[in-house]
Design an enzyme around this catalytic site. Structure first.
Site, PDB file in Angstrom:
ATOM      1  N   ILE A   1      60.017   7.121  18.126  1.00  0.00           N
ATOM      2  CA  ILE A   1      59.417   8.093  19.026  1.00  0.00           C
ATOM      3  C   ILE A   1      60.263   8.276  20.274  1.00  0.00           C
ATOM      4  O   ILE A   1      60.395   9.392  20.800  1.00  0.00           O
ATOM      5  CB  ILE A   1      57.982   7.642  19.355  1.00  0.00           C
ATOM      6  CG1 ILE A   1      57.133   7.709  18.071  1.00  0.00           C
ATOM      7  CG2 ILE A   1      57.361   8.479  20.456  1.00  0.00           C
ATOM      8  CD1 ILE A   1      55.882   6.869  18.086  1.00  0.00           C
ATOM      9  N   ASP A   2      60.880   7.205  20.752  1.00  0.00           N
ATOM     10  CA  ASP A   2      61.704   7.282  21.956  1.00  0.00           C
ATOM     11  C   ASP A   2      62.911   8.190  21.731  1.00  0.00           C
ATOM     12  O   ASP A   2      63.192   9.091  22.519  1.00  0.00           O
ATOM     13  CB  ASP A   2      62.158   5.873  22.338  1.00  0.00           C
ATOM     14  CG  ASP A   2      62.217   5.670  23.842  1.00  0.00           C
ATOM     15  OD1 ASP A   2      61.800   6.565  24.587  1.00  0.00           O
ATOM     16  OD2 ASP A   2      62.679   4.593  24.265  1.00  0.00           O
TER      17      ASP A   2
END
Length: 669
Positions: free
Chosen positions: A410-411
């Site tokens: 997600i980062d």
């Protein structure tokens, strides 16, 4: 891979040789910057321009950037132990690895896990054993110092479980004295406590192959004894009392004893079937480049597990796996050989793109277009393990590494979207489609509490950390402030600041603020990183700079600024709250603090001026910065990272925003 002409190295990805890396040696003469008190804006502009030129010179022709990812010598020691176990250790590899390991030893005979850190027992044991494999003698002065220290700390018996597993492979430790990890674990359904999907993806990929190793309990002939590393060689594994039965530790200790008894009566057909199922799980997750998850530890254990099940070294799966491990090798000019735990091209490329764009490079500059092309080609559009918790969510996103389709994170996805929005790409439809897929995937990966973890949603079970087997690092992936902040910032720039999921993320971030005004940094060191991530996200999402949370963050950052104008935070802050925000000034951490202060409207403030001056004054003549300190986090305290490109991309981003103002307003602006 070979060393570059400037004395540095770049680890090649599977597609091309990497761009060169800067050395850590400062120049003989300082860069041409004005004295303190001079025109800070002019100095910042000049420093930014030099940094742009430096970063552009480091781009690979295919469009990506990748700096070395430096961790600690356990990577190098375990690589030698793996090759010894498989019978493929050669003299060249042994000599080169030993040269690097010896060079990392501290004066007291120990090895640390980060620059300037204290000696660490398990790391020192593994380094010592690796040097023994390379031919160093126990009575050599550097070896005897290490052995003395190891015994003083409790010897092998006091080391972590993973170290003792490596020793058990050669009979230096008894398998029966290790926690049991049955392969039948593979059959637990995803709703059952302690199923494999309760573990973070990095732990999951490690534990599944280790269930096979634990079941097989292999022992290769030891090339030497290790009696000198025991406090009492006659009783190397003294048994302590069990914790109280009503405590969690006591419960799981007794569970481990039950599993040891189960091993003796486990139905052989069931055990064979479980190991075969685990093997299929492993093989199905091997990436196109032969690695597993793009990280070294699961790859090492997967190779061992499959070898124990009869896969010979010439089997395509094994051959590809071993070849992938060779790509984690960084060769240095002195002949030393360092092993990277992972490689970070997607992360480095999106951060470099953001830095260059915010420094004023035209949005249609060929370097940015090449970077966008490469990132678009790296999009993950297949379902991975994340789909176990989110079965109906369409895929779309980016991983950290060259190849890791099973575990996009997600980062990276949030930062790639922010990077792509800064590029004027000749195929805007392709960009829009990729961003739409990734944005929807990111929204869908929100955890129930309103925040985001790195790889999975709702990976928050308290049980995995209780297992006696899991005595090192994080084994779950709960939401963190830094990842959530990057998502909120991305969603705000995508015009979704008022989306209900974004608002829940903001509420979570506000609730997570420490009383002193800082935020904890899960994936970077530490409160400076967390605060430097959250403040720009909150202001991008519409919080006014006069909001109490923003003001508290500003006051905290100003309170921990060093006398030299920079910011720094030592990894000890993960263990000692009194050291929050304290440490030697570094370029990357100074940049994180500046990014927060600039987002908070403090451009004209004294703290910002001093921080910018620090970056300008410490820049090297070639436009880079020196940073031996570890400012990246794998596991808080237990596993630290020096991302060699952090020292370039974050200072440039901060200088660019200081000179040019806050970044673009994004799609929603």
């Amino acid at each position: 891979m070979t060393a570059t002409t400037d004395g540095s190295t770049g680890a090649p990805g599977p597609r091309a040789a990497a761009a060169s890396e800067p050395t850590d040696t400062p120049p003989d003469t300082p860069p041409d910057t004005p004295p303190p008190g001079g025109d800070v804006s002019s100095a910042a502009a000049r420093a930014a321009q030099r940094s742009v030129e430096y970063l552009l010179s480091r781009q690979d022709p295919q469009g990506w950037w990748k700096g070395d990812l430096e961790t600690n010598v356990t990577m190098d020691a375990e690589d030698l132990l793996l090759r010894q176990f498989l019978g493929v250790l050669d003299e060249k590899t042994s000599h080169a690895a030993a040269l690097f390991i010896r060079g990392e030893q501290r004066d007291d005979g120990t090895w640390a896990t980060f620059y300037g850190g204290p000696g660490e027992l398990s790391t020192t044991i593994e380094a010592y054993v690796a040097l023994r494999l390379a031919g160093d003698r126990p009575d050599d002065p550097h070896m005897s110092r290490a052995a003395d220290w190891i015994r003083a700390q409790g010897g092998i018996a006091a080391s972590r479980v993973f170290t003792r597993i490596w020793l058990a492979l050669f009979g230096w430790w008894k398998w029966e004295d290790l926690p049991e990890l049955p392969p039948e674990l593979i059959y637990l359904p995803s709703w059952f406590p302690l199923n494999i999907y309760d573990f973070g993806c990095w732990a999951r990929q490690t534990i599944v192959p280790l269930t096979i190793v634990s079941a097989k309990r292999p022992v290769r002939p030891a090339p030497f004894a290790l009696d000198e590393l025991h406090t009492d060689a006659r009783n190397p594994s003294p048994q302590g009392p069990l914790a109280p039965a009503r405590s969690w530790d006591g419960v799981f200790q007794r569970l481990d004893r039950m599993l040891h008894r189960y091993r003796k009566v486990a139905p052989r057909p069931l055990r064979r079937a479980a190991m075969n199922s685990a093997a299929r799980w492993i093989v199905e997750r091997q990436e196109n480049d032969g690695c597993w998850g793009g990280i070294q530890p699961p790859a090492v254990y997967s190779v061992i597990a499959l070898h124990l099940l009869g896969y010979d070294l010439q089997h395509p799966v094994m051959r590809a796996g071993l070849e992938s491990l060779d790509r984690f090798t960084v060769w240095r000019d002195d002949g030393a050989r360092m092993i990277e735990a992972c490689q970070s091209p997607v992360w480095d490329t999106c951060l470099a793109t953001i830095a260059l764009a915010d420094a004023g490079l035209p949005a249609d500059h060929p370097a940015l277009v090449r970077a966008a092309d490469w990132m678009l080609g790296e999009e993950v559009v297949k379902r991975g393990d994340w789909a176990v918790r989110k079965p109906g969510l369409p895929p779309g996103g980016w991983a950290f590494e060259f190849h890791n389709d099973n575990y996009p994170d997600i980062d990276d996805t949030a930062e790639v979207i922010l990077a792509l929005r800064r590029v004027d790409h000749p195929d805007p439809a392709a960009v829009e489609a990729a961003i739409a897929r990734a944005g929807n995937w990111t929204l869908g990966m929100q955890s129930k509490n309103g925040a985001w973890g790195a790889f999975d949603a709702d990976n928050t079970s308290a049980f995995p950390n209780r297992l006696p087997f899991c005595d090192f690092g994080e084994v779950i992936d709960p939401p963190s402030a830094d990842v959530t902040a990057h998502v909120v910032e991305m969603l705000a720039h995508e015009g979704r600041a008022h989306h209900p999921r974004t608002r829940r993320g903001i509420e979570w971030l506000l609730a997570e603020q420490e009383p002193n005004g800082a935020w904890f940094g899960r994936w970077g060191v530490n409160y400076v990183y967390g605060t430097g991530s959250v403040v720009p996200a909150l202001t991008a999402a519409g919080l006014p700079t006069v909001h109490p949370a923003i003001r508290r963050a500003v006051r905290w950052l100003e309170s921990v600024q060093n006398d030299d104008g920079g910011w720094g935070e030592d990894l000890r802050s993960y263990r000692d709250p009194a050291t929050k925000g304290q440490g030697a000034s570094t370029a990357s951490q100074t940049a994180w603090a500046l990014l927060a202060l600039l987002a908070a409207g403090e451009r004209e403030g004294k703290a910002v001026e001093r921080g910018v001056a620090f970056l300008a004054e410490t820049q090297r003549e070639d436009g880079s910065w020196d940073e031996p300190h570890f400012t990246g986090t794998g596991f808080p305290w237990d596993f630290s990272i020096n991302y060699h490109l952090y020292r370039q991309v974050f200072p440039l981003t901060a200088l660019g925003r200081y000179v040019n103002g806050e970044p673009f307003s994004g799609k929603g602006g």
